[in-house]
Every structure is written in C-alpha cells, then in structure tokens.
Design an enzyme around this catalytic site. Structure first.
Site, PDB file in Angstrom:
ATOM      1  N   HIS A  42       1.086  -1.284  -0.049  1.00 43.74           N
ATOM      2  CA  HIS A  42       0.176  -0.547   0.357  1.00 43.74           C
ATOM      3  C   HIS A  42       0.677   1.059  -0.044  1.00 43.74           C
ATOM      4  O   HIS A  42       0.657   2.148  -0.346  1.00 43.74           O
ATOM      5  CB  HIS A  42      -0.607  -0.483   1.310  1.00 43.74           C
ATOM      6  CG  HIS A  42      -2.073  -1.076   0.403  1.00 43.74           C
ATOM      7  ND1 HIS A  42      -1.727  -2.433   1.398  1.00 43.74           N
ATOM      8  CD2 HIS A  42      -3.511  -0.578  -0.095  1.00 43.74           C
ATOM      9  CE1 HIS A  42      -3.183  -2.396   0.671  1.00 43.74           C
ATOM     10  NE2 HIS A  42      -4.114  -2.054  -0.165  1.00 43.74           N
ATOM     11  N   GLU A  67     -10.955 -10.621  -5.476  1.00 41.73           N
ATOM     12  CA  GLU A  67      -9.395 -10.947  -5.119  1.00 41.73           C
ATOM     13  C   GLU A  67      -9.937 -12.103  -4.542  1.00 41.73           C
ATOM     14  O   GLU A  67      -8.093 -12.505  -4.213  1.00 41.73           O
ATOM     15  CB  GLU A  67      -9.205  -9.832  -4.650  1.00 41.73           C
ATOM     16  CG  GLU A  67     -10.156 -10.069  -3.865  1.00 41.73           C
ATOM     17  CD  GLU A  67     -10.058  -8.142  -3.154  1.00 41.73           C
ATOM     18  OE1 GLU A  67      -9.373  -7.502  -2.735  1.00 41.73           O
ATOM     19  OE2 GLU A  67     -11.260  -7.969  -2.039  1.00 41.73           O
ATOM     20  N   ASN A 101      -4.171  -7.550  -7.413  1.00 38.81           N
ATOM     21  CA  ASN A 101      -2.793  -7.096  -6.456  1.00 38.81           C
ATOM     22  C   ASN A 101      -3.432  -8.707  -4.854  1.00 38.81           C
ATOM     23  O   ASN A 101      -2.693  -9.102  -5.236  1.00 38.81           O
ATOM     24  CB  ASN A 101      -3.171  -5.849  -5.374  1.00 38.81           C
ATOM     25  CG  ASN A 101      -3.090  -4.684  -6.380  1.00 38.81           C
ATOM     26  OD1 ASN A 101      -2.975  -4.998  -7.396  1.00 38.81           O
ATOM     27  ND2 ASN A 101      -3.500  -3.649  -5.915  1.00 38.81           N
ATOM     28  N   ASP A 102      -4.530  -8.776  -4.954  1.00 45.32           N
ATOM     29  CA  ASP A 102      -4.437  -9.683  -3.656  1.00 45.32           C
ATOM     30  C   ASP A 102      -5.257 -10.776  -4.575  1.00 45.32           C
ATOM     31  O   ASP A 102      -4.471 -11.958  -4.111  1.00 45.32           O
ATOM     32  CB  ASP A 102      -5.838  -9.648  -3.473  1.00 45.32           C
ATOM     33  CG  ASP A 102      -5.566  -8.591  -1.939  1.00 45.32           C
ATOM     34  OD1 ASP A 102      -4.200  -8.910  -0.886  1.00 45.32           O
ATOM     35  OD2 ASP A 102      -5.954  -7.946  -1.259  1.00 45.32           O
ATOM     36  N   ARG A 120       2.454 -10.456  -1.117  1.00 47.57           N
ATOM     37  CA  ARG A 120       2.394  -9.152  -1.606  1.00 47.57           C
ATOM     38  C   ARG A 120       3.803  -8.268  -1.028  1.00 47.57           C
ATOM     39  O   ARG A 120       4.060  -7.081  -1.640  1.00 47.57           O
ATOM     40  CB  ARG A 120       1.136  -8.555  -1.742  1.00 47.57           C
ATOM     41  CG  ARG A 120       0.507  -8.160  -1.045  1.00 47.57           C
ATOM     42  CD  ARG A 120      -0.972  -7.429  -0.983  1.00 47.57           C
ATOM     43  NE  ARG A 120      -0.951  -5.734  -1.509  1.00 47.57           N
ATOM     44  CZ  ARG A 120      -2.315  -5.832  -1.793  1.00 47.57           C
ATOM     45  NH1 ARG A 120      -3.655  -6.523  -1.780  1.00 47.57           N
ATOM     46  NH2 ARG A 120      -2.751  -4.027  -2.151  1.00 47.57           N
ATOM     47  N   CYS A 137     -10.062  -3.298 -10.517  1.00 47.56           N
ATOM     48  CA  CYS A 137      -8.580  -2.351 -10.469  1.00 47.56           C
ATOM     49  C   CYS A 137      -7.979  -2.588  -9.611  1.00 47.56           C
ATOM     50  O   CYS A 137      -7.384  -1.810  -8.428  1.00 47.56           O
ATOM     51  CB  CYS A 137     -10.341  -1.377  -8.666  1.00 47.56           C
ATOM     52  SG  CYS A 137     -10.689  -2.896  -7.839  1.00 47.56           S
TER      53      CYS A 137
END
Ligand code: PEP
Ligand code: MG
Length: 573
Positions: A190, A432, A455-456, A466, A503
């Site tokens: 993040h 995700e 991302n996940d 990650r 996203c």
C-alpha cells in the site's frame, strides 16, 4: 563511492535529492555507575530541556501543517516532560544508586509504561504510549543519536526507510519529499500504491537501502527502472536530469488526451477510471482525465487517527467525492482493513497470517456497527452522484448475501425515517479471492458488477505475500493461471448482462492492457497517473487483433511467453 541498488519500480518518475533516513535509531546503552551524581542529574536535565524545545517546535509546526488534533499529541508529550512524578524518581535513582541517567530513565519509564498498560483504561494506555515516545526522545539526546522528525523537514529530500506504513506515506510532505525508497515491500504494497497516487517516484524492496545510505547522501530514485543511485557521479546526475526532462515531455504529450474518450482504433470504447484513497485525490483524477472512480479505498479515512470516523465525517467525505465527480460513476469499496492496513485503535489481536485473517468483509460482518455506520453514511450521500457500492474480500456467496441484506436493512430504515436515498445503487464485489473467481458464474446472477482485484488475486493464486520482496518474482500478472481466472470473471459477467472492471494494479499495466482489451474488460481502474498513458496506448490498438492475442496467450505456458507474445502483437498493431 557511488553505488547502485536494484529494487522494484513502484511509482514512475525520477527524483534527485539528499537522503533523509526515517528509521528507528539505535538507542541501546549499558548500565554504568557514575562518580558524580550531581553532574549526571544535570546532564539529564539538559536532555529534558533540549527535548522540550524540540517538541515545542514540532508542536508549533504540526499546528500549522497538520491541525490541532495532531499538535495535541506533542502537547501531551510536553506534559510528560514536566511531570515531577516521572522526573523525580529518575533523578533520585541517579543520586541514590549512582547509575547513569540512561539507565535510570529507562528503568523508571518502563515501570510506568507497564503499570499503565496493564490498566483496563484507554486513557492510561495512551499515556503509556506517550511515555514510551518521550523516553526515546530524551534517550536520543543523552546518547547523542538523532531521531527522525519528518514533519520538520524543510528542504527537498528522498526518504529512506525500512518500510512506510500507509499512514506514514499519507503524512509525507509533498513539497519536500521528492521520492522514497524502502528495504521491503512490493509493487502492490500500500505504500507503493499511495506513492503513485501522490505522484512521488518510489523504489521499494531494495532489501538494503537503510544499510547503504547515510543522512545527506546524494540519491537518485529511478522509479522507471527500479534503481537507486547512491552518491552518483556528476555525469550520472546530468544523465538523469535529461531522462527526467524526457519523461516530463512524454507526460506533456499524454496530457493532450485529457478530455478525449478512450476508444480503440476500431472503435471499441472502454472506461478508464481512477483508484483513490481520499477526496483530496480527486484533483489528480481530473488532471489525468479519469472517466470515473473505479475504486475508492475508504479505509484511509479510518487510518492515521485514534478512533473510528463518525457517520457524519464519513458522509461528508463520500458526498465530496460524489459531487466532485459530477455524476460520473464512483465505486466505493466498504472498509477493507487488515493485511498491511492496521487500525491500532480496534485493538485486534496480532495474527500469524494477517493477509489470510480477520479482515475486510469478515470483520465488517462480525463488527456490524462499524459496517452499518459506513453503509448509512454511503446511503445518505448517494443522492449526490452516481454511487456504486462494492464489498471487498468476498470469498463465498453467503458473505455477499449477508452484506447485501445488511445494506438493504439500513436503506429501508433510512427511507422509513424519510431520509433521501438514491433509487438505484449498483452493488458489486471485488473478485480477489480465487474461490470467487472460480464461482463467478454463480455470483454473476446476484451481483450488479465485478471489479477484479488483481493485487490480492495474484497473491492468493500464486501463494506469494504481496509485501515480501523475496517472493516478488511470483507477482506474475501475465501468468496464464491469472489470465484464465480473469477471463472466467469477465465472461461470467457478460453472460448475465453485467459489467466487469479491474481495479488491481494490473489494469494500468502496459503489457496487460492489450490482453484485457482483447478479453473484453469494460472498465480499467488504476492510479490516476497511469490513465493518460493507458489511453494513449489503447488509441493505438485494434480490439479485434487483441481478441486474437488474448486467445493465443491463454494457451501459452508461462508469464514470460505471454510478455513476448504481447510485445510482438503490439509492435505489429
Ligand atoms: C486488489 O487487491 O487488487 C485491490 C485493488 O485492493 P487492495 O490493493 O486495496 O487490496
Ligand atoms: Mg485487495
């Protein structure tokens, strides 16, 4: 001596400035006996007085830059420094036991900290935290070690840190912090995502930058190639200045597309939306021609503070975003806390595997008051724009049904009280978690839309944390395993007449964009700073060719083979 470190390019651009280390200082010391206790007490008092002047300056600056709430924290620290209940026992200890001030201070402070922490009282727990902070500051003066005061930075710097939490990142002063680089983290951690939304060049996951850099070293952060140059030669600096200018020219070219629609060469329109973390990010969305907000990460509203945001505070933030986007779609994701995004004030127990733990929708369905407050704020804000609500980390249909039922309940209650709520609010989910991607056909009958959170999805499909730079090579967005899941989700949505967006960071990735266009993705949501580049790229592609490319790459064996196939197809397009 100049040297180069390799890391992960986390946020585009080039920054050149002096290093500013934001690291925990070494405050270790030995217990010693002292000859002259009076002198030792005087040394202690001098450290207290320097700490006080330092804190006063920080408090005054925080008042101007960050507001009264943050300044209050330093005011509380100043009170600790004037408290005889803490100071007298320390001085007595030096005098009666003839020990060094460091030892007397640490022993006494630790005793108060553990006493206050064991009390079942929030106020006393906060005092314990204040004493711990203040002790560090006084110790640093006794030991002659510098501690970082990021709010006092007054010249351009590159921040060097082991890691930056999202709330650290949010507090970086854009005026002076020109770039940052860290030991740990990956492209989708993040802090990296925040850096992109703040348009600060960043290289993360260098493994050793904090060991290699001293305060004041000259640093180049090359966020385009993932390199950190330490004390480069004047020639290298000149070369990078030219590279920086080239990149700025390129951005100026892309900027011409700010008001253009996103259409492929053969006329296929897709929507390019932005990911945001706070209403402040809207400016970036506009400047970069975002056609909507595809992901509003509301958890940032809950972070960097001491208690949950009230319903009113949330309502104001959601309303600001909806109004700011002037009826363009705004997908608001409900609270996604957990993983690397902590809320210390919830006092949740530490977990062995926070990314697999009690987080996001799991927490919201359990702590329903937190969830319901957010939903009410969203529903009340809904008449001010084009709101869509999205639930994060959905792993099975039961969770979606429960979350939706709670939303419906809150909506009904508000309407019964005469509160105005928008008629039609689409309700969708993040895809995700692999179980949800696999069951997308079933979900598609009940949700209004999907947004694929790669991302996940990549972290869970490849079983690769990650945040962990040692396994970052497994972040493989083009691995056919990922592409097949993405295709399943898009097809499932279309079969039910629904739309599918993405996203995760993959949506703005130059290699992924042609494939996603070919797979028929409807909405691409990315860091605002990637939008114009993606628009320019899509203008140059034929969707019909990309369809063929997508079919081809789904049958390939590896991530690298897919990269080669895309490069070849794009060069012929
Ligand atoms: C994702 O997982 O892809 C996503 C967009 O959410 P976040 O990065 O906030 O986990
Ligand atoms: Mg996610």
């Amino acid at each position: 001596m100049s040297s180069i470190l390799k890391g992960i390019a986390a946020s585009n651009g080039i920054a050149i400035a002096k290093a500013y280390r934001l690291v925990e200082p070494d405050l270790s010391f030995d217990k010693k006996s002292v000859e002259n206790a009076e002198e030792e007490v005087a040394r202690f008092q001098a450290a207290i007085s320097t700490s006080k002047s330092e804190l006063e300056a920080i408090r005054d600056k925080a008042m101007v830059d960050l507001g009264e709430d943050k300044a209050q924290i330093f005011e509380a620290h100043l009170l600790v420094l004037s408290d005889p209940e803490l100071l007298t026992p320390i001085e007595d200890k030096v005098k009666t036991e003839n020990v060094n001030a460091e030892f007397a201070l640490k022993e006494t402070a630790d005793m108060f900290v553990s006493m206050f922490e064991s009390m079942d009282n929030e106020y006393m727990k906060e005092r314990a935290a204040d004493i711990r902070d203040v002790t560090k500051r006084v110790l640093s003066h006794l030991l002659g070690v510098q501690i970082a005061n990021p709010s006092m930075v007054t010249e351009e710097v590159i921040v060097i840190a082991e890691d930056l939490t999202p709330s650290d990142t949010a507090q970086l002063n854009r005026q002076f912090v020109k770039g940052f680089t860290t030991d740990i983290g990956g492209r989708t951690s993040h802090s990296a995502i925040m850096a992109r939304s703040m348009e600060i060049p960043a290289v993360v996951g260098t493994k050793s930058v904090t060991d290699s850099v001293e305060n004041g070293d000259m640093i180049i952060v090359d966020g385009l190639n993932g390199e950190v140059h330490i004390n480069p030669t004047p020639e290298v600096i000149e070369e990078y200045k030219r590279e920086h200018a080239r990149y700025e020219d390129q951005k100026a070219e892309w900027a011409k597309l700010v008001n253009e629609p996103t259409v492929s060469k053969d006329g296929q329109h897709v929507e390019l939306a932005a990911n945001i973390g706070t209403p402040k990010d809207l400016e970036g969305v506009k400047n970069n021609g975002g056609e909507g907000v595809g992901l509003y990460r509301t958890e940032f509203l809950y972070m960097g503070r001491d208690e949950l945001p009230t319903e009113d505070e949330q309502y104001e933030a959601y309303k600001a975003v909806l109004e700011g986007m002037e009826d363009k779609p705004v997908v608001v994701r409900t609270l996604d806390i957990g993983g690397d995004k902590e809320l210390p004030y919830l006092n949740l127990p530490k977990e062995m595997n926070p990314f697999l733990g009690y987080r996001a929708i799991r927490l919201c369905l359990d702590e329903q008051e937190i969830f319901r407050t957010q939903l009410r704020a969203l529903l009340k804000a809904s008449p001010y724009g084009n709101l869509k609500i999205m639930f994060p980390m959905i792993s099975n249909l039961q969770e979606f049904r429960e979350a939706k039922a709670i939303l419906e309940e809150e909506k009904k209650k508000l309407q019964e009280n005469g509160t105005n709520v928008a008629d039609k609010i689409e309700v969708g989910i993040m895809v995700e978690i692999p179980s949800t991607a696999v069951m997308a056909d079933v979900f598609a009958k009940e949700v209004d839309f999907f947004s694929i959170g790669t991302n996940d999805l990549i972290q869970y499909t490849m079983a690769a944390d990650r945040m962990n730079e040692r396994v970052s090579y497994l972040y493989q967005p083009y691995n056919p395993a990922i592409l097949r899941l993405v295709k399943m989700v898009i097809d499932a949505a279309h079969n039910e007449g629904k739309w599918a967006g993405m996203c995760g960071e993959m949506a703005g990735d130059e290699i992924a964009v042609p494939i996603l266009l070919g797979l028929g993705l409807d909405e691409f949501s990315m860091s605002a700073t990637s939008i114009l580049r993606a628009r320019s790229q899509i203008h140059g592609l034929n969707q019909s060719d990309m369809k063929k490319l997508a079919e081809e790459v789904l049958q390939l064996d590896t991530n690298d083979e897919v990269i080669k196939a895309v490069e070849k197809a794009v060069s012929h397009s």
